[in-house]
Enzyme design. Sequence first.
Site, PDB file in Angstrom:
ATOM      1  N   SER A 153     -19.249  13.535 -55.149  1.00  0.00           N
ATOM      2  CA  SER A 153     -17.615  13.194 -55.191  1.00  0.00           C
ATOM      3  C   SER A 153     -17.270  12.470 -54.039  1.00  0.00           C
ATOM      4  O   SER A 153     -16.036  11.943 -54.170  1.00  0.00           O
ATOM      5  CB  SER A 153     -17.070  14.514 -55.201  1.00  0.00           C
ATOM      6  OG  SER A 153     -17.379  15.467 -54.348  1.00  0.00           O
ATOM      7  N   HIS A 167     -13.001  16.977 -49.525  1.00  0.00           N
ATOM      8  CA  HIS A 167     -13.034  15.718 -49.282  1.00  0.00           C
ATOM      9  C   HIS A 167     -12.188  15.324 -48.270  1.00  0.00           C
ATOM     10  O   HIS A 167     -11.244  15.759 -47.767  1.00  0.00           O
ATOM     11  CB  HIS A 167     -12.750  15.029 -50.633  1.00  0.00           C
ATOM     12  CG  HIS A 167     -13.722  15.574 -51.750  1.00  0.00           C
ATOM     13  ND1 HIS A 167     -12.736  16.477 -52.593  1.00  0.00           N
ATOM     14  CD2 HIS A 167     -14.794  15.546 -52.161  1.00  0.00           C
ATOM     15  CE1 HIS A 167     -13.733  16.655 -53.614  1.00  0.00           C
ATOM     16  NE2 HIS A 167     -14.923  16.310 -53.425  1.00  0.00           N
ATOM     17  N   ASP A 177      -8.402  17.577 -49.375  1.00  0.00           N
ATOM     18  CA  ASP A 177      -8.072  18.537 -50.411  1.00  0.00           C
ATOM     19  C   ASP A 177      -8.910  19.812 -50.188  1.00  0.00           C
ATOM     20  O   ASP A 177      -8.986  20.726 -51.274  1.00  0.00           O
ATOM     21  CB  ASP A 177      -8.265  17.968 -51.978  1.00  0.00           C
ATOM     22  CG  ASP A 177      -9.706  17.441 -51.947  1.00  0.00           C
ATOM     23  OD1 ASP A 177     -10.582  17.887 -51.078  1.00  0.00           O
ATOM     24  OD2 ASP A 177     -10.205  17.347 -53.056  1.00  0.00           O
TER      25      ASP A 177
END
Length: 378
Positions: free
Chosen positions: A39, A349, A346
């Site tokens: 991610s 990340h 968040d």
Amino acid sequence: MALTPVIFLLALCLSSVVSSSSAGSPRLNFTSMFTLGDSYIDTGNFVIMAAPVIPVWIDKPPYGMTFFGRPTGRTSDGRAIIDFMAKAFGLPFLPASLGNSSDVSRGVNFAVGGATAIDVGFFERNKLVPFKLLNNSLDVQLGWFEDLRPSICNTTERSCGECFSKSLFVVGEFGVNDYTFILMANKTKSQVMAFVPKVVRTIASAVERLIVRDGAAHVVVPGNPPIGCSPALLTLLRPRSPSAAADYDRIGCLRGVNDVARHHNALLHAAVGGLRAKHPKATIIFADFYTPVRQILENPSQFGVVSDVLKACCGTGGAYNWNASAVCGMPGVADCANPSAYVNWDGVHFTEAVNRYVAEGWLYGPYADPPILKAMRP
């Protein structure tokens, strides 16, 4: 305040020197870029893959607010590390591979949020996860790339080896999800450490496969960031023992979790050295993801970052502004006014500002061995 203004200006100056035709010997200009990972560098594959089967929030505002003005599938307020790398080489934003882009000649991103280095079946068979994982491991992503390879190279009569000789490959920061899944299964630090060699061997094998089978000549291999400083893991793995203070370092990060990340990085760096000796015609770059993030966490005032460095920008509640039941993108979850003043976006990340700093450190140094631009061959 924008992050690292001095370094950013220096990077711009160096960039102009690199691109100058009068600056000595010619340098290779990458004509395409292909990325595999999780991610941290995903540009939309997770949303495409997961949305039909599980709730997804990264496709909701405020994701993308800083640069794109809308969610793009990136797990940040703006651009990912590879977006800044692509810009440095004059390449467009890499399309997500699952988006079935009509133009893949200049690069594709195969990274998917939640991806592991080890095959997902391993985690399911050994009951390390209480749910079924998406099938997006490193080996699966390699398969996607190799399925697409004929489409990338058939525009000319060249072999794929020649086709990819001017491409940059990134075999992303695999391992973060492997270790997180094992940690969340209540394994001890020593048990998690025992998995590190297997993860590193898997990454090294993938790099060698790209070089031998696909003709990759330039490969970037990033290590892991300091995941023990993640607001999510700080919340989920909070020690409750009487000696809990010893479990944290001087910043407040989880010491044992970061020990795993450092051990991974040391073994991976050594594996890259072994691959260089075995494949001297290829340029294999180890990219340090740990040190640049740590630099910001340890020196927040120098980077225009808020003093409470372990809090997420977008989130709610608790010591770290992160709650598993109310994550960024959910209704009612607020974001901070200035994401560039935060390290974490968040809870998991990084903000665009941190991504920019890491990318510049990989491109120009000092956070890559060797820096990507110095390693480019004519």
